[in-house]
Design a protein around this motif. Sequence first.
Motif, PDB file in Angstrom:
ATOM      1  N   LEU A  90       0.835  -1.204   0.000  1.00 10.85           N
ATOM      2  CA  LEU A  90       0.000   0.000   0.000  1.00 10.85           C
ATOM      3  C   LEU A  90       0.871   1.256   0.000  1.00 10.85           C
ATOM      4  N   ALA A  91       1.915   1.255   0.844  1.00  6.20           N
ATOM      5  CA  ALA A  91       2.823   2.405   0.889  1.00  6.20           C
ATOM      6  C   ALA A  91       3.523   2.585  -0.453  1.00  6.20           C
ATOM      7  N   PHE A  92       3.873   1.470  -1.093  1.00  9.20           N
ATOM      8  CA  PHE A  92       4.539   1.514  -2.394  1.00  9.20           C
ATOM      9  C   PHE A  92       3.608   2.115  -3.452  1.00  9.20           C
ATOM     10  N   ILE A  93       2.345   1.722  -3.431  1.00  9.58           N
ATOM     11  CA  ILE A  93       1.367   2.257  -4.383  1.00  9.58           C
ATOM     12  C   ILE A  93       1.198   3.759  -4.195  1.00  9.58           C
ATOM     13  N   ILE A  94       1.111   4.194  -2.942  1.00 11.18           N
ATOM     14  CA  ILE A  94       0.949   5.629  -2.661  1.00 11.18           C
ATOM     15  C   ILE A  94       2.150   6.408  -3.182  1.00 11.18           C
ATOM     16  N   TYR A  95       3.347   5.873  -2.924  1.00  8.32           N
ATOM     17  CA  TYR A  95       4.551   6.569  -3.395  1.00  8.32           C
ATOM     18  C   TYR A  95       4.594   6.621  -4.921  1.00  8.32           C
ATOM     19  N   LEU A  96       4.300   5.491  -5.575  1.00  9.81           N
ATOM     20  CA  LEU A  96       4.315   5.461  -7.039  1.00  9.81           C
ATOM     21  C   LEU A  96       3.312   6.442  -7.624  1.00  9.81           C
ATOM     22  N   ALA A 124       0.142   5.771 -16.873  1.00 10.25           N
ATOM     23  CA  ALA A 124       0.392   5.730 -15.428  1.00 10.25           C
ATOM     24  C   ALA A 124      -0.766   5.067 -14.692  1.00 10.25           C
ATOM     25  N   MET A 125      -1.974   5.412 -15.063  1.00 13.43           N
ATOM     26  CA  MET A 125      -3.145   4.840 -14.413  1.00 13.43           C
ATOM     27  C   MET A 125      -3.246   3.336 -14.669  1.00 13.43           C
ATOM     28  N   LYS A 126      -2.954   2.926 -15.914  1.00 14.64           N
ATOM     29  CA  LYS A 126      -3.046   1.502 -16.256  1.00 14.64           C
ATOM     30  C   LYS A 126      -2.028   0.680 -15.483  1.00 14.64           C
ATOM     31  N   VAL A 127      -0.801   1.209 -15.354  1.00 14.27           N
ATOM     32  CA  VAL A 127       0.231   0.468 -14.625  1.00 14.27           C
ATOM     33  C   VAL A 127      -0.100   0.412 -13.133  1.00 14.27           C
ATOM     34  N   LEU A 128      -0.636   1.509 -12.590  1.00 14.66           N
ATOM     35  CA  LEU A 128      -1.003   1.508 -11.166  1.00 14.66           C
ATOM     36  C   LEU A 128      -2.105   0.503 -10.870  1.00 14.66           C
ATOM     37  N   ILE A 129      -2.949   0.217 -11.866  1.00 14.04           N
ATOM     38  CA  ILE A 129      -3.989  -0.796 -11.676  1.00 14.04           C
ATOM     39  C   ILE A 129      -3.363  -2.161 -11.401  1.00 14.04           C
ATOM     40  N   TYR A 130      -2.227  -2.465 -12.063  1.00 11.40           N
ATOM     41  CA  TYR A 130      -1.525  -3.719 -11.783  1.00 11.40           C
ATOM     42  C   TYR A 130      -1.241  -3.847 -10.284  1.00 11.40           C
ATOM     43  N   PHE A 131      -0.702  -2.782  -9.710  1.00  7.98           N
ATOM     44  CA  PHE A 131      -0.326  -2.811  -8.298  1.00  7.98           C
ATOM     45  C   PHE A 131      -1.550  -2.901  -7.396  1.00  7.98           C
ATOM     46  N   LEU A 132      -2.614  -2.224  -7.778  1.00  5.06           N
ATOM     47  CA  LEU A 132      -3.842  -2.290  -6.990  1.00  5.06           C
ATOM     48  C   LEU A 132      -4.423  -3.700  -7.023  1.00  5.06           C
ATOM     49  N   VAL A 133      -4.396  -4.352  -8.187  1.00  5.03           N
ATOM     50  CA  VAL A 133      -4.909  -5.719  -8.293  1.00  5.03           C
ATOM     51  C   VAL A 133      -4.075  -6.660  -7.442  1.00  5.03           C
ATOM     52  N   ILE A 134      -2.748  -6.461  -7.421  1.00  9.81           N
ATOM     53  CA  ILE A 134      -1.870  -7.297  -6.593  1.00  9.81           C
ATOM     54  C   ILE A 134      -2.261  -7.174  -5.122  1.00  9.81           C
ATOM     55  N   PHE A 393      13.264   4.266  -3.303  1.00 13.15           N
ATOM     56  CA  PHE A 393      12.134   3.792  -2.498  1.00 13.15           C
ATOM     57  C   PHE A 393      11.802   2.340  -2.845  1.00 13.15           C
ATOM     58  N   SER A 394      11.944   1.958  -4.111  1.00 12.38           N
ATOM     59  CA  SER A 394      11.685   0.579  -4.532  1.00 12.38           C
ATOM     60  C   SER A 394      12.696  -0.375  -3.910  1.00 12.38           C
ATOM     61  N   VAL A 395      13.959   0.047  -3.851  1.00 10.36           N
ATOM     62  CA  VAL A 395      14.994  -0.789  -3.232  1.00 10.36           C
ATOM     63  C   VAL A 395      14.664  -1.024  -1.763  1.00 10.36           C
ATOM     64  N   VAL A 396      14.252   0.038  -1.081  1.00 11.14           N
ATOM     65  CA  VAL A 396      13.857  -0.077   0.334  1.00 11.14           C
ATOM     66  C   VAL A 396      12.657  -1.000   0.473  1.00 11.14           C
ATOM     67  N   PHE A 397      11.696  -0.865  -0.441  1.00  8.08           N
ATOM     68  CA  PHE A 397      10.502  -1.716  -0.420  1.00  8.08           C
ATOM     69  C   PHE A 397      10.883  -3.192  -0.533  1.00  8.08           C
ATOM     70  N   PHE A 398      11.723  -3.539  -1.497  1.00 12.36           N
ATOM     71  CA  PHE A 398      12.121  -4.934  -1.675  1.00 12.36           C
ATOM     72  C   PHE A 398      12.936  -5.438  -0.487  1.00 12.36           C
ATOM     73  N   TYR A 399      13.769  -4.578   0.063  1.00 20.16           N
ATOM     74  CA  TYR A 399      14.579  -4.972   1.223  1.00 20.16           C
ATOM     75  C   TYR A 399      13.688  -5.311   2.417  1.00 20.16           C
ATOM     76  N   LEU A 400      12.754  -4.412   2.728  1.00 24.48           N
ATOM     77  CA  LEU A 400      11.865  -4.649   3.870  1.00 24.48           C
ATOM     78  C   LEU A 400      10.981  -5.870   3.642  1.00 24.48           C
ATOM     79  N   LEU A 401      10.504  -6.023   2.411  1.00 23.44           N
ATOM     80  CA  LEU A 401       9.648  -7.165   2.083  1.00 23.44           C
ATOM     81  C   LEU A 401      10.409  -8.479   2.261  1.00 23.44           C
ATOM     82  N   ALA A 402      11.617  -8.541   1.678  1.00 25.08           N
ATOM     83  CA  ALA A 402      12.422  -9.767   1.766  1.00 25.08           C
ATOM     84  C   ALA A 402      12.810 -10.067   3.207  1.00 25.08           C
ATOM     85  N   LYS A 403      13.201  -9.035   3.939  1.00 25.38           N
ATOM     86  CA  LYS A 403      13.607  -9.215   5.334  1.00 25.38           C
ATOM     87  C   LYS A 403      12.466  -9.785   6.169  1.00 25.38           C
ATOM     88  N   ASP A 404      11.292  -9.208   6.010  1.00 28.10           N
ATOM     89  CA  ASP A 404      10.126  -9.649   6.779  1.00 28.10           C
ATOM     90  C   ASP A 404       9.767 -11.099   6.474  1.00 28.10           C
TER      91      ASP A 404
END
Length: 463
Positions: A90-96, A124-134, A393-404
């Motif tokens: 959700l935080a990633f979607i907001i930032y994007l 931009a809207m079409k790509v953000l839909i991918y993230f929302l569906v995920i 921000f994406s690098v941080v996102f993947f780091y936190l996700l993988a760590k968790d």
Amino acid sequence: MMNMSLQNNPTTNEEVVQSQPGKGQMFLGLYLSFLLILTLYQDFPLVNSIGEIGRSPIIVLFPLFIFCEIAMLSKYKKIMTVSKLQKYILAFIIYLSFISMIYILVQFMQGSYSFGTENLLGKAMKVLIYFLVILLYIRHMQLVFSKINSFKLLYGCFCAVFTLLLGIMIIELVSMPNALPFMHSKSNPYWRVRLLTSESSTTGSIVVVYSAIMIYLSRYLNGFAKTLSCLYVASFFLFYLFVTGSKGFLIVSLLTLVVTMIKFLDFRKKRNFFLLLGVILAMYLFITYFSAGLISSFSNDIENYTSSYTRMGTIIDAITTVFHHPLGVGTGAYLMYFDQYMDDAINLMSRFYYNVFGMSQINTGELLQYSGSDKNLGVKSGFFQWVMFGGIFSVVFFYLLAKDLIIKVKGNIILFIALIFVLFSLLFVALEIKYEIWLLFAFISLFLGKKELNYNNTWGVTR
């Protein structure tokens, strides 16, 4: 009904496992099986009508996901949160969304409103839909998982779909290169095992994820059934290993074995010693039986300047973009920057091939096809594509996700191996429609989340 946490109460676990599913539970089981089939189907003909987002039939369920969210909101009077996984996305979607609007505004101020046939704001809207569906897919899967009160029923759903997967692979091998053409977006002959995906390089993560979850759920079966289930999964996996033609799958498998070996270098535990011996044996067999074919395939790739060259070129393009724009360029304007830095990527690739392989003339035809075109424009790596979108921000996102996720699975060797394999796979496959990856993440977050989930503010398992 009493809300209970699956992972925090061992007694409850045993009670839930032994409970007999009623009609409602059987319906949930059928529905889950349906979702699992849609998850592995990644070459849906709808792509020919609405674009890449239609390559997975999961998009058809988007209205249902929205309806469920509205129903939950109506029932609980607030948005239900479940795990760090959902919060991170959700935080990633907001930032994007934020960075995308900024860069689109910059392009608009410069008089650029579109790239090729794509409107930048619309893209931009079409790509953000991918993230929302995920995000909605993860929430929906965790909701369905939490409503099934029998691990045996859960196992049965995965076993049925796993068997279907085996049947599809056998049909492919028998009828290759014209296997199940009506199930794919294009009916062109295909000479590798790809299951219900567009190409063989995207099938490995499906096999690994479904195999790992099957073995994990086998722990709730009795002794003989558990052994039989593990043998079934192992046989399927080895069968796939010997028939797949995917270089990426073989490379990621080897890297996963190396990481697993490092994790279990501690010989103080006898179990670790035997696991380490098994990993070393697997690495030896891998090198013995697959290295020659892998090297031959790479040599052919280099000589013909095909997939490896294109993948590396697009990755360099993404890195160059982030070097100039550390915060990312968003999901719309990236089209402009992808094209802008393509020449730099080609020049760097040319120097690399000359210095390493002694090739003075490089066929850049495949990469140059991207120049000035908006068709299938993107990085041939899910990780670097998202880094291009969101930068640091994406690098941080993947780091936190993988760590968790790694913390959650550190006590389970099977899910640990599957998670490491998937994390490595992020370098080779696109993420937007790889729902089996998000299936694994959702499964781990729900069932191995320990005290993370607050069942006073989320869904529970009822009996």
